[in-house]
Design a protein around this motif. Sequence first.
Motif, PDB file in Angstrom:
ATOM      1  N   PHE A   7       8.756  23.192  46.499  1.00 46.13           N
ATOM      2  CA  PHE A   7       7.700  22.153  46.712  1.00 46.13           C
ATOM      3  C   PHE A   7       6.437  22.665  46.370  1.00 46.13           C
ATOM      4  O   PHE A   7       5.536  22.001  45.994  1.00 46.13           O
ATOM      5  N   THR A   8       6.059  23.871  46.901  1.00 42.67           N
ATOM      6  CA  THR A   8       4.829  24.472  46.593  1.00 42.67           C
ATOM      7  C   THR A   8       4.503  24.397  44.992  1.00 42.67           C
ATOM      8  O   THR A   8       3.285  24.129  44.520  1.00 42.67           O
ATOM      9  N   GLU A   9       5.484  24.678  44.350  1.00 42.79           N
ATOM     10  CA  GLU A   9       5.162  24.880  42.892  1.00 42.79           C
ATOM     11  C   GLU A   9       5.182  23.812  42.288  1.00 42.79           C
ATOM     12  O   GLU A   9       4.552  23.437  41.558  1.00 42.79           O
ATOM     13  N   HIS A  10       5.745  22.533  43.018  1.00 43.62           N
ATOM     14  CA  HIS A  10       5.557  21.372  42.375  1.00 43.62           C
ATOM     15  C   HIS A  10       3.957  20.635  42.889  1.00 43.62           C
ATOM     16  O   HIS A  10       3.607  20.102  42.101  1.00 43.62           O
ATOM     17  N   ILE A  11       3.390  21.251  43.899  1.00 40.88           N
ATOM     18  CA  ILE A  11       2.116  20.947  44.178  1.00 40.88           C
ATOM     19  C   ILE A  11       1.171  21.346  43.108  1.00 40.88           C
ATOM     20  O   ILE A  11       0.376  20.891  42.640  1.00 40.88           O
ATOM     21  N   VAL A  12       1.577  22.870  42.852  1.00 41.58           N
ATOM     22  CA  VAL A  12       0.736  23.427  41.485  1.00 41.58           C
ATOM     23  C   VAL A  12       0.794  22.771  40.489  1.00 41.58           C
ATOM     24  O   VAL A  12      -0.100  22.288  39.783  1.00 41.58           O
ATOM     25  N   LEU A  13       2.137  22.057  40.278  1.00 39.72           N
ATOM     26  CA  LEU A  13       2.156  21.259  38.848  1.00 39.72           C
ATOM     27  C   LEU A  13       1.363  20.212  38.987  1.00 39.72           C
ATOM     28  O   LEU A  13       0.889  19.915  38.059  1.00 39.72           O
ATOM     29  N   ASN A  14       1.249  19.603  40.057  1.00 38.28           N
ATOM     30  CA  ASN A  14       0.542  18.208  40.024  1.00 38.28           C
ATOM     31  C   ASN A  14      -0.747  18.375  40.251  1.00 38.28           C
ATOM     32  O   ASN A  14      -1.605  17.624  39.988  1.00 38.28           O
ATOM     33  N   LEU A  15      -1.147  19.405  40.687  1.00 39.04           N
ATOM     34  CA  LEU A  15      -2.649  19.854  40.891  1.00 39.04           C
ATOM     35  C   LEU A  15      -3.331  19.901  39.662  1.00 39.04           C
ATOM     36  O   LEU A  15      -4.293  19.541  39.272  1.00 39.04           O
ATOM     37  N   TYR A  16      -2.575  20.477  38.753  1.00 36.46           N
ATOM     38  CA  TYR A  16      -3.027  20.939  37.124  1.00 36.46           C
ATOM     39  C   TYR A  16      -3.034  19.594  36.577  1.00 36.46           C
ATOM     40  O   TYR A  16      -3.946  19.143  35.898  1.00 36.46           O
ATOM     41  N   TYR A  17      -1.908  18.941  36.764  1.00 34.07           N
ATOM     42  CA  TYR A  17      -1.983  17.448  35.950  1.00 34.07           C
ATOM     43  C   TYR A  17      -2.974  16.555  36.666  1.00 34.07           C
ATOM     44  O   TYR A  17      -3.761  16.081  35.757  1.00 34.07           O
ATOM     45  N   SER A  18      -3.216  16.571  37.861  1.00 32.63           N
ATOM     46  CA  SER A  18      -4.164  15.535  38.471  1.00 32.63           C
ATOM     47  C   SER A  18      -5.572  15.921  37.880  1.00 32.63           C
ATOM     48  O   SER A  18      -6.463  14.938  37.589  1.00 32.63           O
ATOM     49  N   ALA A  19      -5.826  17.336  38.106  1.00 27.23           N
ATOM     50  CA  ALA A  19      -7.276  17.827  37.720  1.00 27.23           C
ATOM     51  C   ALA A  19      -7.629  17.491  36.311  1.00 27.23           C
ATOM     52  O   ALA A  19      -8.471  17.008  35.748  1.00 27.23           O
ATOM     53  N   GLN A  20      -6.395  17.714  35.377  1.00 27.84           N
ATOM     54  CA  GLN A  20      -6.696  17.278  33.810  1.00 27.84           C
ATOM     55  C   GLN A  20      -7.041  15.805  33.503  1.00 27.84           C
ATOM     56  O   GLN A  20      -7.977  15.366  32.953  1.00 27.84           O
ATOM     57  N   ILE A  21      -6.451  14.913  34.273  1.00 24.30           N
ATOM     58  CA  ILE A  21      -6.593  13.495  34.234  1.00 24.30           C
ATOM     59  C   ILE A  21      -7.762  12.922  34.798  1.00 24.30           C
ATOM     60  O   ILE A  21      -8.613  12.400  34.213  1.00 24.30           O
ATOM     61  N   ILE A  22      -8.213  13.548  35.916  1.00 23.62           N
ATOM     62  CA  ILE A  22      -9.459  13.542  36.573  1.00 23.62           C
ATOM     63  C   ILE A  22     -10.695  13.946  35.500  1.00 23.62           C
ATOM     64  O   ILE A  22     -11.768  13.118  35.346  1.00 23.62           O
TER      65      ILE A  22
ATOM     66  N   ILE B 228       0.993  26.021  33.568  1.00 25.65           N
ATOM     67  CA  ILE B 228       1.736  25.915  34.821  1.00 25.65           C
ATOM     68  C   ILE B 228       2.675  27.171  35.249  1.00 25.65           C
ATOM     69  O   ILE B 228       2.945  27.875  36.205  1.00 25.65           O
ATOM     70  N   ASN B 229       3.650  27.335  34.278  1.00 26.74           N
ATOM     71  CA  ASN B 229       4.790  28.220  34.466  1.00 26.74           C
ATOM     72  C   ASN B 229       4.138  29.825  34.759  1.00 26.74           C
ATOM     73  O   ASN B 229       4.339  30.676  35.174  1.00 26.74           O
ATOM     74  N   GLU B 230       3.013  30.175  33.881  1.00 26.87           N
ATOM     75  CA  GLU B 230       2.319  31.445  34.146  1.00 26.87           C
ATOM     76  C   GLU B 230       1.664  31.575  35.483  1.00 26.87           C
ATOM     77  O   GLU B 230       1.744  32.571  35.870  1.00 26.87           O
TER      78      GLU B 230
END
Length: 197
Positions: free
Chosen positions: A166-181, A64-66
Amino acid sequence: MQCRNCKYELSETHNFCPNCGAKIIKNRLTLKNIWQDINEKVFDVDNYLLKTFVHLFKQPEAVINEFIAGTRKKYVNVIQYFALSLTLAGIQLYLQNAFFSDVIATDTAFLGELQNYENQENNPFKDTNLEDFNNYQNLFYIISVPISAIATWAAFFIAGKRGFNFTEHIVLNLYYSAQIIIINSVITIALLSFGIN
C-alpha cells in the motif's frame, strides 16, 4: 573537521561524507553559494527536476520503480515533487484570484445558470460554491492521494499483480498526482494569460 549532518570525522580532501553521503560545505553561507546550489539542482541541464518531469512522461515506471527500489539521487524525491506541485497550484490559485478573477467570474455565472434549471431539488451539487473548491483545492489534492492509492492497490490486487504494497501505491499515486497538478497548473496559468478559462 566533522560532518555537520552525522558528526563523522572527515579529512580535508573529502567533498562528501563517506558515512552519510552529505555534501561537505566548507564555505560560509552566502547568496552566491545559495544561487549555485539552486542553479545546480534546478536550472542545470542535467538537473533532477527536469529529468523527473520528462521521465514521468517518457518512462514513468523507471522513476517510480527506482524510487521504490531505493534510488534517491537520480530523481526528485516523491514528497518534494508533490510539495512542488502543490506550491505551483497555490500560485495558480493566487493568480486566478488576484489577476484573472474576471475570467473566472464568467465561468461561475455560467454554472449559476445551470443551477436554475428545472428538477434541481435532488441535485446534491446544487448549492456548491465553486470558490470554496478553489480555495481548498490543495487539501482536496492531498486527500485524493490515499483514496486513489486504495483504488490502484485494489485494481492491482484483483488483477493478480501484487508486487507493490500500500505504501508503494501511495508513492505511485503521489508521483502521478504531482505530474497532473503541475501540467494542469502550467496550462491553466498560460490559458488565463490569454483570457481563456
